[in-house]
Design a protein around this motif. Structure first.
Motif, short mmCIF file in Angstrom:
data_model
loop_
_atom_site.label_atom_id
_atom_site.label_comp_id
_atom_site.label_asym_id
_atom_site.label_seq_id
_atom_site.Cartn_x
_atom_site.Cartn_y
_atom_site.Cartn_z
N VAL A 223 7.60 -1.83 -8.41
CA VAL A 223 6.29 -2.40 -8.77
C VAL A 223 6.47 -3.70 -9.53
N HIS A 224 7.49 -3.76 -10.39
CA HIS A 224 7.73 -4.97 -11.17
C HIS A 224 8.09 -6.16 -10.29
N GLU A 225 8.53 -5.90 -9.08
CA GLU A 225 8.92 -6.99 -8.18
C GLU A 225 7.72 -7.61 -7.46
N LEU A 226 6.56 -6.96 -7.53
CA LEU A 226 5.37 -7.48 -6.85
C LEU A 226 4.84 -8.72 -7.58
N LEU B 215 2.03 1.67 -16.39
CA LEU B 215 0.94 2.57 -16.00
C LEU B 215 0.18 3.04 -17.23
N ASP B 216 -1.12 3.25 -17.04
CA ASP B 216 -1.96 3.71 -18.15
C ASP B 216 -3.18 4.41 -17.57
N LEU C 205 0.82 -1.21 0.00
CA LEU C 205 0.00 0.00 0.00
C LEU C 205 0.86 1.26 0.00
N SER C 206 1.93 1.24 0.77
CA SER C 206 2.83 2.39 0.81
C SER C 206 3.43 2.64 -0.57
N LEU C 207 3.84 1.58 -1.23
CA LEU C 207 4.41 1.71 -2.58
C LEU C 207 3.37 2.26 -3.56
#
Length: 300
Positions: free
Chosen positions: A273-276, A169-170, A93-95
């Motif tokens: 984000v890519h690591e999630l 992102l979009d 959530l923080s990210l």
């Protein structure tokens, strides 16, 4: 059951009450800094309180940040949605909150306001989701047959739990062009789980005369260009590939961002984000305020 909040004056005794007990000093504790020994809430718990309290029987955009009801409230009609649900951790959530702030910083100052989908107006954490259907409407007599049909299709498909990663992102609009959503696009997972679930959803919805999600019109499917969007399956069949459509919405606005703003948002750095990796183990079907959770098969 709604919680009732009392003011301090209501919760305390009257000053002149006889034999009023003496207040003991409040003891402080450092338990907040220690990990909780309580077990986590079961996933089904969130389904019981997933619907917000209705504050008006009319469509009043002023109560919802300017949003207008897409599906009018009609007695006997049941808004229905099929989706995959994600409850981000505090770290996630923080990210995501930082990401929304970065997107907002890329918007030119012409009145565009982002509304986060991470928290409610009262600050409660909200689940995010990947849609597998449009918001559709079932009649009262269709609710149970539709749910049973979809459950049977899910069981027959033998689909397994899978992970999804996020790639870019979009900004996308709803079908009515009344809201724009700032989203993270999903990568196509192993075993093509998203496309397969979408196919099941669209197939069941069509049996109840409901529109599909993402599906191309028949004339477009028949065109040679449509072959570029088809993917082969393990069973030798092919289906349309809508991997570029699946997304997780993070925020929304009432205005369409400019092409320049879209470009700036698309260039935001997304390494963390890519690591999630988001694990999906069930499909949610929401009919009215009732949510059914249909599990995917565990293991490969």
């Amino acid at each position: 059951m709604a919680l009732v909040q009392y003011s301090e004056s209501e919760s305390e005794s009257e000053p002149d009450s006889p034999q009023r007990p003496t207040k003991r000093p409040r003891q402080t504790s450092n338990l907040g800094n220690q990990p909780s020994s309580l077990p986590p809430l079961p996933a089904a718990f969130h389904d019981l309180y997933a619907s917000s309290t209705r504050v008006s029987v009319r469509d009043d955009p002023s109560l919802h940040g300017g949003r207008k009801r897409v599906i009018p409230h009609v007695e006997g009609n049941w808004p229905t949605h099929i989706y995959l649900e994600w409850y981000p951790t505090k770290e996630e959530l923080s990210l995501l909150s930082q990401l929304i702030a970065q997107m907002e910083g890329q918007l030119d100052d012409h009145g565009t306001k982002l509304h986060s989908l991470l928290h409610s107006d009262l600050g409660a954490r909200l689940p995010l989701h990947i849609s597998l259907s449009r918001p559709v409407v079932l009649r009262t007599e269709q609710r149970q047959p539709f749910l049973e049909e979809f459950q049977a299709a899910m069981k027959q498909s033998n689909l397994s739990t899978f992970d999804v990663t996020l790639q870019s992102l979009d900004c996308v609009s709803n079908y009515e062009k009344t809201r724009w959503f700032y989203v993270l696009r999903a990568e196509r997972p192993e075993d093509d789980g998203l496309n397969r679930l979408l196919g099941l959803s669209n197939q069941c919805l069509s049996q109840f005369e409901q529109p599909p999600l993402y599906e191309l019109p028949q004339d477009a499917i028949a065109s040679p260009k449509a072959n570029d969007t088809r993917v082969a399956q393990a069973d030798g069949q092919t289906r349309n590939d809508y991997s570029h459509c699946f997304h997780v919405s993070l925020a929304w606005s009432l205005t369409d961002p400019s092409s320049r703003e879209r470009g700036q948002i698309a260039r935001i750095h997304l390494r963390k984000v890519h690591e999630l990796r988001i694990r999906f183990g069930c499909v949610k079907v929401k009919i009215g305020n009732h949510i059914s959770s249909i599990p995917l098969r565990s293991g490969v």
